[in-house]
Design a protein around this motif. Sequence first.
Motif, short mmCIF file in Angstrom:
data_model
loop_
_atom_site.label_atom_id
_atom_site.label_comp_id
_atom_site.label_asym_id
_atom_site.label_seq_id
_atom_site.Cartn_x
_atom_site.Cartn_y
_atom_site.Cartn_z
N ALA A 29 0.85 -1.20 0.00
CA ALA A 29 0.00 0.00 0.00
C ALA A 29 0.88 1.24 0.00
O ALA A 29 1.46 1.60 1.02
N GLU A 30 0.98 1.89 -1.15
CA GLU A 30 1.73 3.15 -1.23
C GLU A 30 1.02 4.20 -0.38
O GLU A 30 -0.21 4.29 -0.38
N PRO A 31 1.78 5.00 0.37
CA PRO A 31 1.16 5.95 1.29
C PRO A 31 0.13 6.88 0.65
O PRO A 31 -0.92 7.16 1.26
N GLU A 32 0.37 7.32 -0.58
CA GLU A 32 -0.56 8.26 -1.19
C GLU A 32 -1.90 7.63 -1.55
O GLU A 32 -2.89 8.32 -1.79
N TYR A 33 -1.95 6.29 -1.57
CA TYR A 33 -3.18 5.59 -1.91
C TYR A 33 -3.79 4.86 -0.71
O TYR A 33 -4.74 4.09 -0.87
N LEU A 34 -3.28 5.13 0.49
CA LEU A 34 -3.72 4.36 1.65
C LEU A 34 -5.22 4.44 1.86
O LEU A 34 -5.88 3.42 2.09
N GLY A 35 -5.78 5.63 1.78
CA GLY A 35 -7.21 5.78 2.01
C GLY A 35 -8.04 4.98 1.02
O GLY A 35 -9.00 4.29 1.40
N GLU A 36 -7.67 5.07 -0.26
CA GLU A 36 -8.41 4.33 -1.28
C GLU A 36 -8.30 2.82 -1.04
O GLU A 36 -9.29 2.08 -1.20
N ILE A 37 -7.10 2.37 -0.67
CA ILE A 37 -6.88 0.94 -0.45
C ILE A 37 -7.68 0.44 0.75
O ILE A 37 -8.37 -0.58 0.68
N VAL A 38 -7.61 1.17 1.87
CA VAL A 38 -8.31 0.73 3.07
C VAL A 38 -9.82 0.74 2.85
O VAL A 38 -10.52 -0.23 3.18
N ARG A 39 -10.34 1.82 2.30
CA ARG A 39 -11.79 1.90 2.08
C ARG A 39 -12.24 0.83 1.08
O ARG A 39 -13.33 0.24 1.24
N GLY A 40 -11.42 0.54 0.08
CA GLY A 40 -11.77 -0.52 -0.85
C GLY A 40 -11.79 -1.88 -0.19
O GLY A 40 -12.73 -2.67 -0.38
N LEU A 41 -10.78 -2.16 0.62
CA LEU A 41 -10.73 -3.45 1.32
C LEU A 41 -11.90 -3.58 2.29
O LEU A 41 -12.49 -4.67 2.43
N GLN A 42 -12.25 -2.50 2.97
CA GLN A 42 -13.34 -2.56 3.93
C GLN A 42 -14.69 -2.83 3.27
O GLN A 42 -15.63 -3.25 3.95
N ARG A 43 -14.77 -2.62 1.98
CA ARG A 43 -16.01 -2.89 1.27
C ARG A 43 -16.07 -4.32 0.72
O ARG A 43 -17.08 -4.72 0.13
N ILE A 44 -15.00 -5.08 0.91
CA ILE A 44 -15.01 -6.49 0.50
C ILE A 44 -15.80 -7.27 1.54
O ILE A 44 -15.44 -7.29 2.72
N GLY A 45 -16.84 -7.93 1.12
CA GLY A 45 -17.76 -8.56 2.07
C GLY A 45 -17.18 -9.68 2.88
O GLY A 45 -17.63 -9.94 4.00
N ASN A 46 -16.15 -10.37 2.37
CA ASN A 46 -15.58 -11.49 3.13
C ASN A 46 -14.21 -11.15 3.71
O ASN A 46 -13.43 -12.03 4.04
N LEU A 47 -13.92 -9.83 3.84
CA LEU A 47 -12.70 -9.42 4.52
C LEU A 47 -13.04 -9.06 5.96
O LEU A 47 -13.87 -8.20 6.22
N ASP A 48 -12.39 -9.76 6.91
CA ASP A 48 -12.74 -9.61 8.33
C ASP A 48 -11.78 -8.75 9.12
O ASP A 48 -12.11 -8.33 10.23
N GLY A 49 -10.57 -8.52 8.62
CA GLY A 49 -9.63 -7.76 9.42
C GLY A 49 -8.41 -7.31 8.66
O GLY A 49 -8.08 -7.83 7.59
N LEU A 50 -7.74 -6.30 9.21
CA LEU A 50 -6.52 -5.74 8.64
C LEU A 50 -5.44 -5.69 9.71
O LEU A 50 -5.70 -5.32 10.86
N LEU A 51 -4.24 -6.06 9.34
CA LEU A 51 -3.05 -5.79 10.12
C LEU A 51 -2.28 -4.68 9.42
O LEU A 51 -2.35 -4.55 8.20
N VAL A 52 -1.56 -3.88 10.17
CA VAL A 52 -0.94 -2.69 9.61
C VAL A 52 0.50 -2.59 10.07
O VAL A 52 0.80 -2.75 11.27
#
Length: 286
Positions: free
Chosen positions: A56-79
């Motif tokens: 995840a490139e820093p300038e795209y972090l928001g887009e990446i996180v929000r996109g992942l959070q919209r994946i219905g079978n994604l339960d968690g993120l480590l950072v």
Amino acid sequence: MTTPATPPMPERAEISGSTRIYAVLGCPVAQVKAPALLNPVFARLGLDAVLVPVLAEPEYLGEIVRGLQRIGNLDGLLVTVPHKAQVRQYADTVSSAVTQSGSANALRREPDGRWSAENFDGIGFVRGLRATGFDLAGKRVSLIGAGGAGGALAAALLAAGAAHLDVCDRDGDRVGALVARLGPYWPGRAAGAATPRLDGADLVVNATPLGLRPDDPLPFDVAGLPPGAMVADIIMEPRETALLRAAEARGHRIHHGSHMLTQQLDLYRDFFRLDTVERSEQAELT
């Protein structure tokens, strides 16, 4: 003469249409050890789940996180580096550890779809020290780095009984903000500086990314270490950083970054409710 048998490669968990997904975000991300440690936990628990690395490139972090959070079978993120301070803004609720440290290293999807943030770096680091016999009570600690990981370690070190904490960071605003956050919880026990304060330190910790790359400079001059001080690094790969090699060569006890992660495994298991999932699945089979 017989050729020794090659050990069998561990079987990968089968990916199915019902596989639950977890992701670890970082930049760089090739060095992360979490998939190698957590995927065997999923397999041992019999869970249809997988943890994958995401660059995840820093300038795209928001887009990446929000996109992942919209994946219905994604339960968690480590950072991991360098996103721990920024990622907390993508959580709906945060723990006291996140508030104190100013950073998060785990986000969980709740049953109602909201996201909760937690930080286990600090408690994982402290547990790692205790597992090797280092008692923080009454100790003086010098912490290099006031970023996401540094903030988490700072709060946990003071909570574990460190008598005084000197935090060093070239970013004066960042170190000032961290010391200000710590003040109400541990008055007078933390101070900030632009350069490392090593005099009298019982433990010196590198919480910066310096050491990830072979050509990185040392985060501080090991010649300034007081006799008997232990040197810790939170970098996972390489295991033997240049800092640890230099400190050990001068006779100092060293502490590897891998301890911090391995001590977090049970914490992740509880946070992501993996035991609950396991018990639920077992109940359905009986």
